[in-house]
Design a protein around this motif. Structure first.
Motif, short mmCIF file in Angstrom:
data_model
loop_
_atom_site.label_atom_id
_atom_site.label_comp_id
_atom_site.label_asym_id
_atom_site.label_seq_id
_atom_site.Cartn_x
_atom_site.Cartn_y
_atom_site.Cartn_z
N ARG A 92 5.69 17.78 8.63
CA ARG A 92 4.44 18.29 8.05
C ARG A 92 3.83 17.27 7.09
O ARG A 92 2.61 17.10 7.04
CB ARG A 92 4.70 19.62 7.34
N VAL A 93 4.68 16.59 6.35
CA VAL A 93 4.19 15.54 5.45
C VAL A 93 3.59 14.39 6.25
O VAL A 93 2.55 13.83 5.89
CB VAL A 93 5.31 15.05 4.51
N ARG A 94 4.22 14.05 7.37
CA ARG A 94 3.73 12.94 8.19
C ARG A 94 2.29 13.20 8.68
O ARG A 94 1.48 12.29 8.76
CB ARG A 94 4.66 12.72 9.38
N THR A 95 2.00 14.45 8.96
CA THR A 95 0.65 14.80 9.41
C THR A 95 -0.39 14.47 8.34
O THR A 95 -1.45 13.92 8.64
CB THR A 95 0.59 16.30 9.76
N VAL A 96 -0.08 14.79 7.08
CA VAL A 96 -1.05 14.49 6.03
C VAL A 96 -1.06 13.01 5.67
O VAL A 96 -2.07 12.48 5.21
CB VAL A 96 -0.85 15.38 4.77
N GLU A 97 0.07 12.32 5.90
CA GLU A 97 0.08 10.87 5.71
C GLU A 97 -0.99 10.20 6.57
O GLU A 97 -1.69 9.28 6.13
CB GLU A 97 1.45 10.28 6.09
N HIS A 98 -1.10 10.68 7.82
CA HIS A 98 -2.02 10.05 8.77
C HIS A 98 -3.47 10.26 8.38
O HIS A 98 -4.34 9.52 8.87
CB HIS A 98 -1.75 10.59 10.17
N ARG A 99 -3.75 11.21 7.55
CA ARG A 99 -5.10 11.38 7.01
C ARG A 99 -5.27 10.61 5.70
O ARG A 99 -6.27 9.93 5.48
CB ARG A 99 -5.38 12.87 6.76
N LEU A 100 -4.25 10.73 4.83
CA LEU A 100 -4.35 10.14 3.49
C LEU A 100 -4.44 8.61 3.52
O LEU A 100 -5.26 8.02 2.79
CB LEU A 100 -3.14 10.56 2.64
N TYR A 101 -3.61 7.97 4.34
CA TYR A 101 -3.54 6.51 4.27
C TYR A 101 -4.86 5.84 4.66
O TYR A 101 -5.37 4.99 3.92
CB TYR A 101 -2.39 6.00 5.15
N PRO A 102 -5.48 6.20 5.80
CA PRO A 102 -6.76 5.57 6.12
C PRO A 102 -7.84 5.86 5.08
O PRO A 102 -8.64 4.98 4.74
CB PRO A 102 -7.13 6.18 7.48
N GLU A 103 -7.87 7.10 4.56
CA GLU A 103 -8.88 7.45 3.56
C GLU A 103 -8.68 6.66 2.27
O GLU A 103 -9.64 6.14 1.68
CB GLU A 103 -8.82 8.95 3.25
N THR A 104 -7.44 6.56 1.82
CA THR A 104 -7.16 5.86 0.57
C THR A 104 -7.41 4.37 0.71
O THR A 104 -7.95 3.72 -0.20
CB THR A 104 -5.72 6.13 0.11
N LEU A 105 -7.05 3.80 1.85
CA LEU A 105 -7.32 2.39 2.10
C LEU A 105 -8.82 2.11 2.06
O LEU A 105 -9.26 1.13 1.44
CB LEU A 105 -6.73 1.97 3.45
N ALA A 106 -9.61 2.97 2.69
CA ALA A 106 -11.06 2.78 2.68
C ALA A 106 -11.62 2.84 1.27
O ALA A 106 -12.43 1.99 0.87
CB ALA A 106 -11.72 3.85 3.56
N THR A 107 -11.18 3.81 0.49
CA THR A 107 -11.64 3.94 -0.90
C THR A 107 -11.25 2.71 -1.71
O THR A 107 -12.06 2.17 -2.49
CB THR A 107 -11.06 5.21 -1.54
N PHE A 108 -10.02 2.25 -1.54
CA PHE A 108 -9.53 1.07 -2.26
C PHE A 108 -10.39 -0.15 -1.95
O PHE A 108 -10.78 -0.90 -2.86
CB PHE A 108 -8.07 0.82 -1.87
N ILE A 109 -10.69 -0.36 -0.68
CA ILE A 109 -11.48 -1.53 -0.29
C ILE A 109 -12.90 -1.45 -0.84
O ILE A 109 -13.44 -2.43 -1.36
CB ILE A 109 -11.47 -1.68 1.24
N LEU A 110 -13.50 -0.29 -0.75
CA LEU A 110 -14.86 -0.12 -1.28
C LEU A 110 -14.90 -0.35 -2.79
O LEU A 110 -15.84 -0.96 -3.31
CB LEU A 110 -15.39 1.27 -0.94
N GLN A 111 -13.87 0.10 -3.50
CA GLN A 111 -13.82 -0.12 -4.94
C GLN A 111 -13.62 -1.60 -5.26
O GLN A 111 -14.18 -2.11 -6.24
CB GLN A 111 -12.71 0.72 -5.55
N ARG A 112 -12.85 -2.30 -4.44
CA ARG A 112 -12.66 -3.75 -4.64
C ARG A 112 -13.99 -4.48 -4.48
O ARG A 112 -14.29 -5.42 -5.21
CB ARG A 112 -11.68 -4.33 -3.62
N LYS A 113 -14.77 -4.05 -3.49
CA LYS A 113 -16.05 -4.72 -3.23
C LYS A 113 -17.05 -4.53 -4.36
O LYS A 113 -17.90 -5.40 -4.60
CB LYS A 113 -16.64 -4.20 -1.91
N THR A 114 -16.97 -3.39 -5.03
CA THR A 114 -17.96 -3.09 -6.07
C THR A 114 -17.45 -3.39 -7.48
O THR A 114 -18.21 -3.28 -8.44
CB THR A 114 -18.35 -1.60 -6.01
N ALA A 115 -16.18 -3.76 -7.60
CA ALA A 115 -15.61 -4.05 -8.92
C ALA A 115 -16.24 -5.32 -9.48
O ALA A 115 -16.48 -6.30 -8.74
CB ALA A 115 -14.09 -4.20 -8.84
N PRO A 116 -16.48 -5.36 -10.78
CA PRO A 116 -17.01 -6.58 -11.38
C PRO A 116 -16.01 -7.71 -11.30
O PRO A 116 -14.81 -7.51 -11.43
CB PRO A 116 -17.26 -6.18 -12.85
N VAL A 117 -16.50 -8.90 -11.04
CA VAL A 117 -15.62 -10.08 -10.90
C VAL A 117 -15.19 -10.56 -12.26
O VAL A 117 -16.02 -10.65 -13.17
CB VAL A 117 -16.36 -11.19 -10.14
#
Length: 211
Positions: free
Chosen positions: A186-211
């Protein structure tokens, strides 16, 4: 040179997508979930390469079937030279212009060298609600403790095992009849949703973070 007719821009410069590498050791179910998510035109990452320390990892064939370069960098020929094995991985990542590294069932404890080389740019998923239950046997430990909830955590990788800053979590209830196996599924099922979503959020935040 202007007007020469050649376009030397790297692929990610054209797409605006961050180049991500996924490290696996086995079947790669979380890898597959990220690859599927990355097919969307608006997903902010492209999967540049999949690397495994295990040449027989089924996930390598899955990645190749999806049109993604998949490399086996077998740890066994390196013997106890863990650092040398990681140098080979690091070289492969840099050669391909990788910007973010994702651990998805990568069953090797990393040395400080690789962790520091990719500090702030390496993610992992752990099958517990960290800081609870770092390490192994997370589901059995949650059941034994009588926890009402279990789940998974995406975090940045640091030198301490499962100690990095939390980027995202997903929760599931622990049912009275649960075994470690049913809870893990059951945890594995939510992993498959959480990981792509969190990765996307992380990358978008990196792109907009001040240098």
């Amino acid at each position: 040179m202007p007007g020469c007719g050649h376009d030397h821009a790297p692929p990610h410069a054209k797409t605006g997508k961050s180049r991500v590498a996924i490290l696996i050791s086995g079947a790669g179910s979380n890898m597959a979930a990220i690859i599927e998510a990355a097919k969307a035109a608006d997903y902010p990452a492209e999967i540049a390469v999949v690397i495994s320390n295990n040449p027989d990892a089924p996930g390598l064939a899955l990645a190749r079937a999806a049109g993604i370069e998949a490399l086996a960098i077998d740890h066994r020929p390196f013997g106890k030279e863990r650092h040398a094995h990681e140098l080979a991985i690091d070289a492969a990542l840099r050669l391909r212009g990788v910007e973010v590294v994702v651990l998805a069932g990568y069953m090797r404890i990393l040395t400080a060298h690789l962790v520091r080389a990719w500090e702030g740019r390496m993610l992992n998923i752990h099958p517990s609600l960290l800081p609870k239950y770092p390490g192994l046997d997370t589901h059995a430990r949650a059941i034994a403790a009588g926890d009402a909830e279990a789940g998974c955590t995406v975090h940045l990788v640091t030198e301490g095992v499962d100690e990095g800053p939390v980027l995202g979590q997903a929760r599931v209830p622990v049912e009275a009849e649960d075994t470690a196996e049913t809870l893990a599924a059951r945890v594995r099922t939510v992993e498959h949703r959480l990981y792509p979503e969190t990765l996307a959020t992380f990358i978008l935040q990196r792109k907009t973070a001040p240098v």
